[in-house]
Design a protein around this motif. Structure first.
Motif, PDB file in Angstrom:
ATOM      1  N   ILE A 102       0.842  -1.203   0.000  1.00  0.00           N
ATOM      2  CA  ILE A 102       0.000   0.000   0.000  1.00  0.00           C
ATOM      3  C   ILE A 102       0.875   1.249   0.000  1.00  0.00           C
ATOM      4  O   ILE A 102       0.611   2.207  -0.747  1.00  0.00           O
ATOM      5  CB  ILE A 102      -0.965  -0.007   1.207  1.00  0.00           C
ATOM      6  N   PHE A 103       1.918   1.243   0.817  1.00  0.00           N
ATOM      7  CA  PHE A 103       2.832   2.385   0.847  1.00  0.00           C
ATOM      8  C   PHE A 103       3.497   2.598  -0.511  1.00  0.00           C
ATOM      9  O   PHE A 103       3.664   3.727  -0.947  1.00  0.00           O
ATOM     10  CB  PHE A 103       3.898   2.180   1.924  1.00  0.00           C
ATOM     11  N   VAL A 104       3.890   1.508  -1.172  1.00  0.00           N
ATOM     12  CA  VAL A 104       4.543   1.643  -2.473  1.00  0.00           C
ATOM     13  C   VAL A 104       3.552   2.176  -3.502  1.00  0.00           C
ATOM     14  O   VAL A 104       3.836   3.150  -4.214  1.00  0.00           O
ATOM     15  CB  VAL A 104       5.139   0.296  -2.940  1.00  0.00           C
ATOM     16  N   HIS A 105       2.380   1.567  -3.574  1.00  0.00           N
ATOM     17  CA  HIS A 105       1.404   1.944  -4.611  1.00  0.00           C
ATOM     18  C   HIS A 105       0.899   3.378  -4.418  1.00  0.00           C
ATOM     19  O   HIS A 105       1.020   4.212  -5.319  1.00  0.00           O
ATOM     20  CB  HIS A 105       0.225   0.962  -4.603  1.00  0.00           C
ATOM     21  N   TYR A 106       0.344   3.645  -3.248  1.00  0.00           N
ATOM     22  CA  TYR A 106      -0.215   4.976  -3.021  1.00  0.00           C
ATOM     23  C   TYR A 106       0.877   6.017  -2.781  1.00  0.00           C
ATOM     24  O   TYR A 106       0.668   7.203  -3.042  1.00  0.00           O
ATOM     25  CB  TYR A 106      -1.227   4.952  -1.874  1.00  0.00           C
ATOM     26  N   GLY A 107       2.025   5.574  -2.291  1.00  0.00           N
ATOM     27  CA  GLY A 107       3.146   6.495  -2.127  1.00  0.00           C
ATOM     28  C   GLY A 107       3.622   7.017  -3.468  1.00  0.00           C
ATOM     29  O   GLY A 107       3.978   8.189  -3.595  1.00  0.00           O
ATOM     30  N   TRP A 108       3.629   6.149  -4.472  1.00  0.00           N
ATOM     31  CA  TRP A 108       4.042   6.613  -5.797  1.00  0.00           C
ATOM     32  C   TRP A 108       3.028   7.612  -6.347  1.00  0.00           C
ATOM     33  O   TRP A 108       3.399   8.600  -6.982  1.00  0.00           O
ATOM     34  CB  TRP A 108       4.234   5.452  -6.769  1.00  0.00           C
ATOM     35  N   GLN A 109       1.734   7.371  -6.097  1.00  0.00           N
ATOM     36  CA  GLN A 109       0.728   8.344  -6.517  1.00  0.00           C
ATOM     37  C   GLN A 109       0.938   9.672  -5.797  1.00  0.00           C
ATOM     38  O   GLN A 109       0.730  10.743  -6.373  1.00  0.00           O
ATOM     39  CB  GLN A 109      -0.679   7.803  -6.243  1.00  0.00           C
ATOM     40  N   GLU A 123      11.403  26.796  -1.836  1.00  0.00           N
ATOM     41  CA  GLU A 123      11.017  26.332  -3.164  1.00  0.00           C
ATOM     42  C   GLU A 123      11.731  25.030  -3.532  1.00  0.00           C
ATOM     43  O   GLU A 123      12.116  24.808  -4.671  1.00  0.00           O
ATOM     44  CB  GLU A 123      11.241  27.419  -4.220  1.00  0.00           C
ATOM     45  N   LEU A 124      11.874  24.163  -2.520  1.00  0.00           N
ATOM     46  CA  LEU A 124      12.416  22.825  -2.752  1.00  0.00           C
ATOM     47  C   LEU A 124      11.328  21.956  -3.368  1.00  0.00           C
ATOM     48  O   LEU A 124      10.153  22.109  -3.027  1.00  0.00           O
ATOM     49  CB  LEU A 124      12.870  22.197  -1.433  1.00  0.00           C
ATOM     50  N   PRO A 125      11.672  21.043  -4.257  1.00  0.00           N
ATOM     51  CA  PRO A 125      10.651  20.151  -4.815  1.00  0.00           C
ATOM     52  C   PRO A 125      10.004  19.315  -3.698  1.00  0.00           C
ATOM     53  O   PRO A 125      10.711  18.745  -2.861  1.00  0.00           O
ATOM     54  CB  PRO A 125      11.437  19.260  -5.774  1.00  0.00           C
ATOM     55  N   MET A 126       8.698  19.265  -3.667  1.00  0.00           N
ATOM     56  CA  MET A 126       7.987  18.500  -2.648  1.00  0.00           C
ATOM     57  C   MET A 126       8.213  17.007  -2.810  1.00  0.00           C
ATOM     58  O   MET A 126       7.949  16.237  -1.895  1.00  0.00           O
ATOM     59  CB  MET A 126       6.497  18.832  -2.687  1.00  0.00           C
ATOM     60  N   THR A 127       8.737  16.619  -3.955  1.00  0.00           N
ATOM     61  CA  THR A 127       9.067  15.215  -4.171  1.00  0.00           C
ATOM     62  C   THR A 127      10.072  14.737  -3.131  1.00  0.00           C
ATOM     63  O   THR A 127      10.070  13.573  -2.761  1.00  0.00           O
ATOM     64  CB  THR A 127       9.640  15.031  -5.592  1.00  0.00           C
ATOM     65  N   TYR A 128      10.927  15.627  -2.624  1.00  0.00           N
ATOM     66  CA  TYR A 128      11.903  15.248  -1.608  1.00  0.00           C
ATOM     67  C   TYR A 128      11.228  14.742  -0.336  1.00  0.00           C
ATOM     68  O   TYR A 128      11.805  13.934   0.387  1.00  0.00           O
ATOM     69  CB  TYR A 128      12.819  16.420  -1.253  1.00  0.00           C
ATOM     70  N   ILE A 129      10.039  15.222  -0.053  1.00  0.00           N
ATOM     71  CA  ILE A 129       9.282  14.704   1.095  1.00  0.00           C
ATOM     72  C   ILE A 129       8.417  13.529   0.652  1.00  0.00           C
ATOM     73  O   ILE A 129       8.395  12.486   1.288  1.00  0.00           O
ATOM     74  CB  ILE A 129       8.393  15.795   1.719  1.00  0.00           C
ATOM     75  N   PHE A 130       7.701  13.687  -0.432  1.00  0.00           N
ATOM     76  CA  PHE A 130       6.722  12.682  -0.845  1.00  0.00           C
ATOM     77  C   PHE A 130       7.365  11.348  -1.205  1.00  0.00           C
ATOM     78  O   PHE A 130       6.734  10.304  -1.071  1.00  0.00           O
ATOM     79  CB  PHE A 130       5.894  13.193  -2.016  1.00  0.00           C
ATOM     80  N   ILE A 131       8.613  11.347  -1.628  1.00  0.00           N
ATOM     81  CA  ILE A 131       9.288  10.104  -2.014  1.00  0.00           C
ATOM     82  C   ILE A 131       9.540   9.217  -0.791  1.00  0.00           C
ATOM     83  O   ILE A 131       9.799   8.014  -0.935  1.00  0.00           O
ATOM     84  CB  ILE A 131      10.604  10.415  -2.773  1.00  0.00           C
ATOM     85  N   ALA A 132       9.422   9.772   0.386  1.00  0.00           N
ATOM     86  CA  ALA A 132       9.662   8.995   1.601  1.00  0.00           C
ATOM     87  C   ALA A 132       8.702   7.818   1.728  1.00  0.00           C
ATOM     88  O   ALA A 132       9.080   6.758   2.222  1.00  0.00           O
ATOM     89  CB  ALA A 132       9.552   9.902   2.828  1.00  0.00           C
ATOM     90  N   TRP A 133       7.472   7.976   1.266  1.00  0.00           N
ATOM     91  CA  TRP A 133       6.487   6.901   1.411  1.00  0.00           C
ATOM     92  C   TRP A 133       6.798   5.687   0.536  1.00  0.00           C
ATOM     93  O   TRP A 133       6.856   4.570   1.060  1.00  0.00           O
ATOM     94  CB  TRP A 133       5.076   7.442   1.173  1.00  0.00           C
ATOM     95  N   PRO A 134       7.004   5.846  -0.756  1.00  0.00           N
ATOM     96  CA  PRO A 134       7.337   4.639  -1.525  1.00  0.00           C
ATOM     97  C   PRO A 134       8.702   4.051  -1.162  1.00  0.00           C
ATOM     98  O   PRO A 134       8.882   2.831  -1.202  1.00  0.00           O
ATOM     99  CB  PRO A 134       7.281   5.082  -2.986  1.00  0.00           C
TER     100      PRO A 134
END
Length: 167
Positions: A102-109, A123-134
């Motif tokens: 679930i973390f991998v699937h929804y984390g990638w979304q 103005e850092l890319p939020m991907t730096y935080i969001f990538i933590a889940w997958p």
């Protein structure tokens, strides 16, 4: 494979130590700014603290899965034989595998959602935080693969490795 996971585990432990050290800097600055007039009240400290805090939580969860201290609860009784113990542990680890997927699937979304977003201050890319889940989910899958292999050994009637053999 075990040596690679051991190396990755050590890297995670170093990363969480570094993240905690970095987290202490902006939080200390925020506290000092409240009590001392000569300390400037920087707004960026809030954002850096938030970034570090998310990563500390996720790194801690990754490490705890390897250590067997995160999701393992003594709800089910311990088995009287290695086979029963293996079945009980396999049941628990299967549930953890579902959560990891679930973390991998929804984390990638989640990563895709934040792909073009930036933080307000730096103005850092939020991907730096969001990538933590997958990344957390993938790490759990790797560490749980190791645990499931141990569970299968138990199901076959083999004993667990000694406590001194743990990472």
């Amino acid at each position: 494979m075990k040596k690679l996971l051991d190396l990755y585990y050590r890297l995670l432990r170093f990363a969480i130590t570094l993240s905690m050290a970095v987290l202490c800097i902006p939080v200390t600055m925020q506290i000092m700014a409240r009590y001392f007039d000569f300390v400037p009240r920087y707004i960026w400290t809030e954002e850096i603290a938030r970034f570090c805090f998310v990563w500390v939580i996720m790194l801690g969860a990754m490490i705890a899965v390897r250590d067997g201290t995160h999701f393992d609860l003594d709800v089910l009784p311990h088995g009287r034989s290695p086979r029963v113990e293996g079945a009980i542990r396999l049941f628990a680890h299967t549930g953890m595998l579902v959560v990891a997927l679930i973390f991998v699937h929804y984390g990638w979304q989640f990563v895709e959602f934040g792909w073009y977003q930036t933080s307000e201050i730096f103005e850092l890319p939020m991907t730096y935080i969001f990538i933590a889940w997958p990344v957390t989910g993938l790490t759990w899958l790797a560490f749980l693969g190791e645990k499931v292999a141990e569970d299968i050994r138990l199901l076959r009637g083999h004993a667990l490795p000694a406590a001194g053999d743990a990472p």
